[in-house]
Motif scaffolding. Structure first.
Motif, PDB file in Angstrom:
ATOM      1  N   UNK A 289      67.931  13.882  30.076  1.00 13.67           N
ATOM      2  CA  UNK A 289      67.586  13.085  29.557  1.00 13.67           C
ATOM      3  C   UNK A 289      66.166  12.333  29.951  1.00 13.67           C
ATOM      4  N   UNK A 290      65.747  12.975  31.207  1.00 17.46           N
ATOM      5  CA  UNK A 290      64.474  12.635  31.980  1.00 17.46           C
ATOM      6  C   UNK A 290      63.312  13.370  31.162  1.00 17.46           C
ATOM      7  N   UNK A 291      63.790  14.522  30.391  1.00 17.68           N
ATOM      8  CA  UNK A 291      62.586  15.096  29.743  1.00 17.68           C
ATOM      9  C   UNK A 291      62.565  14.712  28.274  1.00 17.68           C
ATOM     10  N   UNK A 292      63.971  14.518  27.564  1.00 19.41           N
ATOM     11  CA  UNK A 292      63.734  14.389  26.138  1.00 19.41           C
ATOM     12  C   UNK A 292      64.567  13.038  25.819  1.00 19.41           C
ATOM     13  N   UNK A 293      64.814  12.281  26.560  1.00 18.76           N
ATOM     14  CA  UNK A 293      65.421  10.999  26.081  1.00 18.76           C
ATOM     15  C   UNK A 293      64.457   9.979  25.693  1.00 18.76           C
ATOM     16  N   UNK A 294      64.759   8.702  26.034  1.00 16.48           N
ATOM     17  CA  UNK A 294      63.780   7.740  25.578  1.00 16.48           C
ATOM     18  C   UNK A 294      62.700   7.271  26.470  1.00 16.48           C
ATOM     19  N   UNK A 295      62.986   7.765  27.423  1.00 20.04           N
ATOM     20  CA  UNK A 295      61.873   7.319  28.712  1.00 20.04           C
ATOM     21  C   UNK A 295      61.593   8.800  29.496  1.00 20.04           C
ATOM     22  N   UNK A 296      60.806   9.455  28.610  1.00 20.90           N
ATOM     23  CA  UNK A 296      60.534  10.911  29.145  1.00 20.90           C
ATOM     24  C   UNK A 296      59.117  11.135  30.155  1.00 20.90           C
ATOM     25  N   UNK A 297      58.593  10.057  30.544  1.00 24.32           N
ATOM     26  CA  UNK A 297      57.587  10.079  31.569  1.00 24.32           C
ATOM     27  C   UNK A 297      57.807   9.662  32.825  1.00 24.32           C
ATOM     28  N   UNK A 298      59.090   9.714  33.378  1.00 23.20           N
ATOM     29  CA  UNK A 298      59.399   9.042  34.713  1.00 23.20           C
ATOM     30  C   UNK A 298      59.358  10.391  35.595  1.00 23.20           C
ATOM     31  N   UNK A 299      59.557  11.420  35.154  1.00 23.05           N
ATOM     32  CA  UNK A 299      59.628  12.449  36.288  1.00 23.05           C
ATOM     33  C   UNK A 299      58.371  13.077  36.722  1.00 23.05           C
TER      34      UNK A 299
ATOM     35  N   UNK B  81      58.189  24.470  47.373  1.00 24.36           N
ATOM     36  CA  UNK B  81      56.982  25.151  47.351  1.00 24.36           C
ATOM     37  C   UNK B  81      56.863  25.856  45.950  1.00 24.36           C
ATOM     38  N   UNK B  82      57.884  26.252  45.438  1.00 28.54           N
ATOM     39  CA  UNK B  82      57.714  27.027  44.132  1.00 28.54           C
ATOM     40  C   UNK B  82      57.490  26.105  43.081  1.00 28.54           C
ATOM     41  N   UNK B  83      57.839  24.835  43.258  1.00 22.54           N
ATOM     42  CA  UNK B  83      57.541  24.039  42.212  1.00 22.54           C
ATOM     43  C   UNK B  83      58.926  23.834  41.148  1.00 22.54           C
ATOM     44  N   UNK B  84      59.848  24.056  41.772  1.00 24.33           N
ATOM     45  CA  UNK B  84      61.061  23.642  40.992  1.00 24.33           C
ATOM     46  C   UNK B  84      62.012  22.384  41.274  1.00 24.33           C
ATOM     47  N   UNK B  85      61.319  21.400  42.119  1.00 27.89           N
ATOM     48  CA  UNK B  85      62.080  20.354  42.617  1.00 27.89           C
ATOM     49  C   UNK B  85      61.251  19.231  41.950  1.00 27.89           C
ATOM     50  N   UNK B  86      61.931  18.084  41.569  1.00 28.52           N
ATOM     51  CA  UNK B  86      61.388  17.121  40.883  1.00 28.52           C
ATOM     52  C   UNK B  86      62.095  16.001  41.302  1.00 28.52           C
ATOM     53  N   UNK B  87      61.208  14.697  41.013  1.00 28.48           N
ATOM     54  CA  UNK B  87      61.640  13.435  41.707  1.00 28.48           C
ATOM     55  C   UNK B  87      61.471  12.546  40.665  1.00 28.48           C
ATOM     56  N   UNK B  88      62.604  11.562  40.364  1.00 28.70           N
ATOM     57  CA  UNK B  88      62.245  10.277  39.677  1.00 28.70           C
ATOM     58  C   UNK B  88      62.574   9.205  40.692  1.00 28.70           C
ATOM     59  N   UNK B  89      61.368   8.585  41.041  1.00 28.99           N
ATOM     60  CA  UNK B  89      61.496   7.502  42.032  1.00 28.99           C
ATOM     61  C   UNK B  89      61.408   6.147  41.277  1.00 28.99           C
ATOM     62  N   UNK B  90      62.168   5.364  41.241  1.00 22.67           N
ATOM     63  CA  UNK B  90      62.450   4.120  40.508  1.00 22.67           C
ATOM     64  C   UNK B  90      61.900   2.858  41.624  1.00 22.67           C
TER      65      UNK B  90
END
Ligand code: OYP
Length: 577
Positions: free
Chosen positions: A143-153, A185-194
């Protein structure tokens, strides 16, 4: 009938607006003194009717009207649109037979499956899918990618100092051969900070305090499972006791932590992504266009179809949705003072750059993440829109100098940057336009925002919010502090009560359903441009939209969870809902 005046006709020494055959003209293309003086008269008249208003401080200015009834006829819904809009919410409440349930103020559901009781007539395939999969971590991540709010990640390169996750805590969520450090380091970790929710005052509904948290959620792009959450902290300023919730926790504790993240998502989605970043931004351009560009101006003709009905829907939302006695106040945790404070915080950090998809994805570090359909479709739509805008602009402006010397366009951008986006020094939009390219980028942003971006945020809201536990509009108890003490009763007392759930279901249906009178992107039902060269550019635009449509349909064929919010035929030509 045309929404906004569109033709100009000279009869003797009189000019009749509404009825002009022919070519779009910049001020420098008009030669007769009568034509030039008519431009001025028309604008003076419009500036009397369409005035700026600061509805509240610290957010974009809007149209000066107490309610939609104050708007000039040109800006009003037609009869069909009005009766559909007014009837649809009534219908939703009736149809769901929510009338009785909607009056059950303060009464909790007994069990999660009870949410089904309001879930039997109005359904959508994705809402049903949500009901069946909402507890799954990969669905939560999706849902962080393709839900209604896809710009938080955003990509996380380094853990924020207030988020005390350790490698040990999350090791069991990663594939065994790697570590958190390596994956960062590889770029596979993401954050949603509210964080923007931190300290927002919570609503009080019928004497009962509601609750707000400001979670941090860490995600991992797992090679098989896709994007999954691996740690959640519900507070921004942790103390020793602040738990970090993990997928290995007791299932109800992990589920409740995820619900808290989804509850914050609801607020940020509705107030910032939807209301502020589409509705209110589009309104600035709408007011400036009506005040500064005569109907014969090519940029007026270009924008008018993308601004249809936006003033009325925004007036309705100011008077019925976000007003002091509106729907937010009666069912949403940011109702009351919270929503304005949140909108003001969001406004302060708005950047023009973030409205241009290419920069948005680059700046968030999400250009490579897999299955980010919102990103891929946005980029393609932007290109098609920009191509169209560029085609139209090039017909009327032969050089940068012609842009710079168009006094009407300069008055327009000044109205946008100085009046509309008042007190926003870091927005990054200059109050003058110096080149064709700057003009093309800005017009593409206006059209992209009022069509594609609005569709991406608005049109899925029923899909993702109808199953209330997946995206609760309010929380009635504070966040949990003890992982081992989370019970089902506690969850049910936290989630929206029966009456709040009904409203959430009804409103998200009302706003998210396909609009019966929708004009799709690129369909210019009201023919503002009449010259063959412009019509050719429009034809090409439609052709490219059709190809994009076919591409998206083919890509989605057979998908369990299709992503269709940005298929051109489902995107409205303007913000009308
Ligand atoms: C205006 O029809 C709008 O009387 C919707 O909002 C609903 C009403 C009035 C009142 C109902 C009526 C149009 C346009 C917008 C926007 C952005 C924010 C949307 C927030 C939706 C919140 C849903 C709340 C669920 C509990």
């Amino acid at each position: 009938s045309y929404s906004f005046p569109c033709y100009r006709w000279l009869v003797g020494d009189k000019v009749i607006v509404e009825l002009r055959e022919g070519t779009a003209k910049k001020i420098s293309d008009d030669t007769l003194p009568l034509e030039i003086s008519h431009r001025t008269t028309e604008l003076l008249e419009r500036q009397k009717i369409y005035r700026w208003l600061a509805w509240a401080p610290g957010i974009p200015k809007c149209i000066d009207a107490k309610s939609e009834a104050d708007l000039p006829q040109d800006a009003r819904f037609d009869n069909e649109k009005r009766s559909d809009f007014v009837g649809s919410l009534q219908y939703a409440l009736l149809e769901l037979s929510l009338k009785r349930l909607a009056l059950m103020f303060g009464k909790s559901w007994e069990d999660l499956k009870d949410f089904k009781k309001i879930f039997w007539t109005l359904k959508s395939p994705i809402a049903e899918y949500t009901m069946n999969h909402w507890k799954e971590d990969s669905f939560f991540g999706y849902q962080f990618l393709n839900g209604s709010n896809p710009r938080m990640i955003s990509r996380c390169k380094e853990l924020p100092s207030n988020f005390r996750v350790t490698g040990d805590m999350v090791q069991s969520s990663l594939i065994p051969t790697t570590t958190l450090k390596e994956e960062l380091k590889k770029g596979n970790i993401f954050l949603v900070d509210q964080a923007i929710m931190d300290g927002i005052p919570a609503n009080v509904i019928r004497d009962k305090a509601q609750h707000i948290a400001a979670p941090l959620c860490l995600l991992y792009e797992h090679p098989e499972k896709g994007l999954i959450p691996i740690a959640i902290q519900l507070e921004q300023k942790p103390d020793k006791e602040t738990p970090i919730f993990l997928p290995s926790d007791p299932p109800l504790a992990w589920l409740l932590a995820k619900m808290w993240v989804r509850h914050s998502e609801f607020q940020i989605f509705q107030v910032l992504s939807h209301l502020l970043r589409t509705h209110l931004v589009a309104e600035v351009f709408c007011v400036a266009t009506l005040r500064q560009l005569p109907a014969v101006h090519p940029i007026y003709k270009l924008l008018a179809p993308h601004l249809r009905y936006t003033l009325e829907i925004n007036c309705r939302s100011r008077s019925q949705l976000i007003s002091s006695e509106g729907i937010f106040k009666s069912v949403v945790s940011t109702g009351g003072d919270g929503l304005l404070i949140l909108a003001q915080r969001g406004y302060k950090v708005l950047t023009y750059r973030s409205f241009q998809p290419k920069f948005d994805f680059m700046d968030r570090g999400v250009t490579k993440i897999k299955d980010y359909f919102y990103r891929d479709h946005s980029m393609m739509l932007w290109d098609v829109i920009q191509n169209f805008v560029s085609g139209i602009v090039s017909l009327y402006y032969k050089s940068d100098l012609e842009v710079e010397q168009d006094s009407e366009i300069q008055a327009w951008i000044n109205d946008v940057a100085v009046e509309g986006f008042v007190d926003l020094p870091h927005f990054g939009l200059a109050s003058e336009l110096k080149t064709k390219e700057e003009l093309i980028t800005l017009l593409s942003m206006v059209i992209f925002t009022s069509t594609s971006q609005h569709a991406a945020t608005n049109n899925g809201q029923f899909d993702w919010c109808a199953w209330v536990p997946n995206t609760p509009c309010t929380m009635r108890c504070p966040p949990p502090t003890d992982k081992d003490a989370v019970t089902m009763d506690m969850i049910m007392d936290t989630l929206p009560d029966i009456s709040q759930s009904c409203m959430q279901m009804a409103i998200t249906w009302h706003l998210g359903r396909a609009q019966p009178d929708a004009i799709p992107l690129g369909q210019y039902v009201e023919q503002y441009f009449t010259e063959p060269a412009a019509l050719k550019v429009i034809d090409q635009f439609r052709k490219e939209l059709k190809e994009l449509e076919e591409h998206i349909i083919a890509q989605n064929e057979g998908q369990e969870l299709p992503y269709l919010y940005l298929s051109p035929s489902r995107i409205e030509n303007s913000i009308t809902i």
